[in-house]
Design a protein around this motif. Sequence first.
Motif, PDB file in Angstrom:
ATOM      1  N   ASP A 294      90.453  14.115 -74.595  1.00  0.00           N
ATOM      2  CA  ASP A 294      91.641  13.294 -74.360  1.00  0.00           C
ATOM      3  C   ASP A 294      92.596  13.291 -75.550  1.00  0.00           C
ATOM      4  O   ASP A 294      93.653  12.690 -75.496  1.00  0.00           O
ATOM      5  CB  ASP A 294      91.251  11.854 -74.017  1.00  0.00           C
ATOM      6  CG  ASP A 294      90.254  11.261 -75.001  1.00  0.00           C
ATOM      7  OD1 ASP A 294      90.525  11.300 -76.215  1.00  0.00           O
ATOM      8  OD2 ASP A 294      89.200  10.770 -74.556  1.00  0.00           O
TER       9      ASP A 294
ATOM     10  N   TYR B 231      87.893  13.646 -56.849  1.00  0.00           N
ATOM     11  CA  TYR B 231      87.929  12.215 -57.129  1.00  0.00           C
ATOM     12  C   TYR B 231      87.815  11.385 -55.851  1.00  0.00           C
ATOM     13  O   TYR B 231      88.155  10.194 -55.838  1.00  0.00           O
ATOM     14  CB  TYR B 231      89.192  11.787 -57.885  1.00  0.00           C
ATOM     15  CG  TYR B 231      89.593  12.664 -59.049  1.00  0.00           C
ATOM     16  CD1 TYR B 231      88.660  13.418 -59.755  1.00  0.00           C
ATOM     17  CD2 TYR B 231      90.916  12.740 -59.455  1.00  0.00           C
ATOM     18  CE1 TYR B 231      89.029  14.211 -60.818  1.00  0.00           C
ATOM     19  CE2 TYR B 231      91.308  13.528 -60.529  1.00  0.00           C
ATOM     20  CZ  TYR B 231      90.346  14.264 -61.200  1.00  0.00           C
ATOM     21  OH  TYR B 231      90.718  15.055 -62.269  1.00  0.00           O
TER      22      TYR B 231
ATOM     23  N   ARG C  99      94.482  18.047 -57.825  1.00  0.00           N
ATOM     24  CA  ARG C  99      93.630  17.556 -58.900  1.00  0.00           C
ATOM     25  C   ARG C  99      93.538  18.558 -60.062  1.00  0.00           C
ATOM     26  O   ARG C  99      93.818  19.743 -59.905  1.00  0.00           O
ATOM     27  CB  ARG C  99      92.212  17.288 -58.389  1.00  0.00           C
ATOM     28  CG  ARG C  99      92.120  16.377 -57.185  1.00  0.00           C
ATOM     29  CD  ARG C  99      92.781  15.035 -57.406  1.00  0.00           C
ATOM     30  NE  ARG C  99      92.415  14.103 -56.349  1.00  0.00           N
ATOM     31  CZ  ARG C  99      93.200  13.178 -55.845  1.00  0.00           C
ATOM     32  NH1 ARG C  99      94.446  13.065 -56.304  1.00  0.00           N
ATOM     33  NH2 ARG C  99      92.776  12.363 -54.899  1.00  0.00           N
ATOM     34  N   SER C 100      93.093  18.050 -61.214  1.00  0.00           N
ATOM     35  CA  SER C 100      92.812  18.901 -62.366  1.00  0.00           C
ATOM     36  C   SER C 100      91.422  19.493 -62.167  1.00  0.00           C
ATOM     37  O   SER C 100      90.409  18.846 -62.440  1.00  0.00           O
ATOM     38  CB  SER C 100      92.866  18.087 -63.664  1.00  0.00           C
ATOM     39  OG  SER C 100      92.518  18.887 -64.765  1.00  0.00           O
TER      40      SER C 100
ATOM     41  N   ARG D 180      88.962  14.418 -64.592  1.00  0.00           N
ATOM     42  CA  ARG D 180      89.107  13.241 -65.443  1.00  0.00           C
ATOM     43  C   ARG D 180      87.742  12.628 -65.792  1.00  0.00           C
ATOM     44  O   ARG D 180      86.815  12.618 -64.981  1.00  0.00           O
ATOM     45  CB  ARG D 180      89.985  12.191 -64.763  1.00  0.00           C
ATOM     46  CG  ARG D 180      89.344  11.543 -63.554  1.00  0.00           C
ATOM     47  CD  ARG D 180      90.306  10.628 -62.829  1.00  0.00           C
ATOM     48  NE  ARG D 180      89.641   9.977 -61.708  1.00  0.00           N
ATOM     49  CZ  ARG D 180      90.290   9.412 -60.691  1.00  0.00           C
ATOM     50  NH1 ARG D 180      91.617   9.435 -60.654  1.00  0.00           N
ATOM     51  NH2 ARG D 180      89.610   8.830 -59.717  1.00  0.00           N
ATOM     52  N   ASN D 181      87.644  12.149 -67.005  1.00  0.00           N
ATOM     53  CA  ASN D 181      86.489  11.393 -67.504  1.00  0.00           C
ATOM     54  C   ASN D 181      85.214  12.214 -67.681  1.00  0.00           C
ATOM     55  O   ASN D 181      84.198  11.683 -68.124  1.00  0.00           O
ATOM     56  CB  ASN D 181      86.155  10.207 -66.582  1.00  0.00           C
ATOM     57  CG  ASN D 181      87.304   9.242 -66.414  1.00  0.00           C
ATOM     58  OD1 ASN D 181      88.137   9.107 -67.300  1.00  0.00           O
ATOM     59  ND2 ASN D 181      87.369   8.577 -65.272  1.00  0.00           N
TER      60      ASN D 181
END
Length: 599
Positions: free
Chosen positions: A30, A482, A584-585, A590-591
């Motif tokens: 991040d 997600y 989405r990536s 994410r995370n």
Amino acid sequence: MCGIIGCIDRDDIVPTLLSGLSKLEYRGYDSAGIAVANSGVRVVKREGELNELVQRIESEPELDGISGIGHTRWSTHGRPSDENAHPHTDCSSRVAVVHNGIIENYQSLRTELQSLGHEFESDTDTEVVPHIIGHELDAGSSPRTAFYEAVEKLEGSYAIAAVFEGHDEVMAARQGSSLVLGVGDDATYVASDITALVDRTDSVVHMDDGEFAFLSTDGHEIVDENDERQSKTQTTIEWDAEAVAKGEHDHYMLKEIHEQPAALRECLRDRSTTGQFVTADVFNDDHLGPIHFVACGTSYHAALYGARLLRERGVPAQAFLASEYATAPPPIRDSTLVVGVTQSGETADTLAALRAADERDAQTLALTNVVGSTAARECDDVLYIRSGPEISVAATKTFASQLVMLTLLAHQTSLESGIGNADRLLSALNELSGQIQQVLDTTNAMPTARRLANSSGYFFIGRGLQYPVALEGALKMKEITYEHAEGFAAGELKHGPLALVTEETPVFVSAIGDDETVQKTISNAKEVSARGAPVVAVTDGTTSIERFADVALRVPETHRMLAPILVNVQYQLLAYYTARYLGRSIDKPRNLAKSVTVK
């Protein structure tokens, strides 16, 4: 997770650090930053993507030095921010430090340092390290002694690298988190991952826990915690820079899905003719007793598959979540073999489980992808799956190779116990790569994903060997889309989860073959169909499920033990295309992080 790169004796040190960080982006992060040292120490760091850091560096005049370190951060202590990004410095900016892992006693160290007048700028556990070093420097210690003293005070897991003003060394230390040195013709490097080094050198030295490394213009020195010099063997990296490039694909995940035929051919090389590939030291008649698999995430699903295969052959085998096994291991007998399934060989929970087993005198075996990884070095023996570098956070080709290796392990068990029938399985193994290519060439996963991309949730069901693949299919879907996704043993759907089934929750069903188990799975599929849920069947065409399924994804007929691998390819593609339609990536969800090196 977090990534470290450091080097010394480079004319282009800033581009070298940035290049290394770019190779580490896949681990998940991040924020990012670098520090370079000459007569002073200069730090540049930014929250966000690496290109944010690059833009900031471009505005910095004359940022250069003979030594430097860089870092990509995955937050554990403190939110993503410029202040919490690494590197961190002492009060006088004489030393800069980057760190992977968790310092468990950081709060007490921080309180003590604050009482001595030290002011902190971040919320991280890492910042205590440069402040301890600074305190030791103030007391008259040399940089090397100050580094020793700081590391000695730390509790927890760490990989640390540091540079000092006016001092031509990069210092590093390891305890429970991976660090590797790269030895080049004109420079020496340190990194958390060999991926960061493949375009600089093919010669590496793996550090062990408790060791310190000192990189200088004359090369490198490694000492243990007693300051005794260690002679370490250099290992040649077989990967090259092209292997870690996306090539013609939009995402690493898609590239790696398409690399599965080649990965399995490499995995099977010299193995699929006899299946005799495990050394007698850890796997012989004495070890046809309890086998414990320990693993996390995708590797845990592979472990479930392997344990099932062994139980079918009369071998008592169980799969355990490594994080649970490490804290409360089950009873271990003299004949117990503990198998750590870990793609990276650095997964903290899996290493902790293997060490707990070793403390109880169990034999240990690592099933991993990375030559020279911690699991490979610490276990009694190792099986390499030979998948090559996997960059996308979502594991694909390594899971397929793990399943093949576990199939061979179960096959060898059958041979050892005199119940094996080698010919049909080995023939099917030799056809598997071509069959995966057939799935890749003919799949209708893309239009299926488009049709179902706005569903409220996704269920995956399977029985027997298809159950671990149902879990893995759901994991891939939730990791990169997600969206809510769950995997179930097909017979369990009616014991609660059926309450969640609606017209907006497609159910993916693997129905391969036409035996009694498959017929029961088809009955479960009919139960959800009767309640309006779309049914997506993955089938080899030998069952009746296509008559009522809303969509059918076909796979070639193969050996029962290998069919889950083909089914999984369709599930990987479904997750990939669904994530793409949702924007989405995909490679860096994410995370999440690629190699989870904290417990």
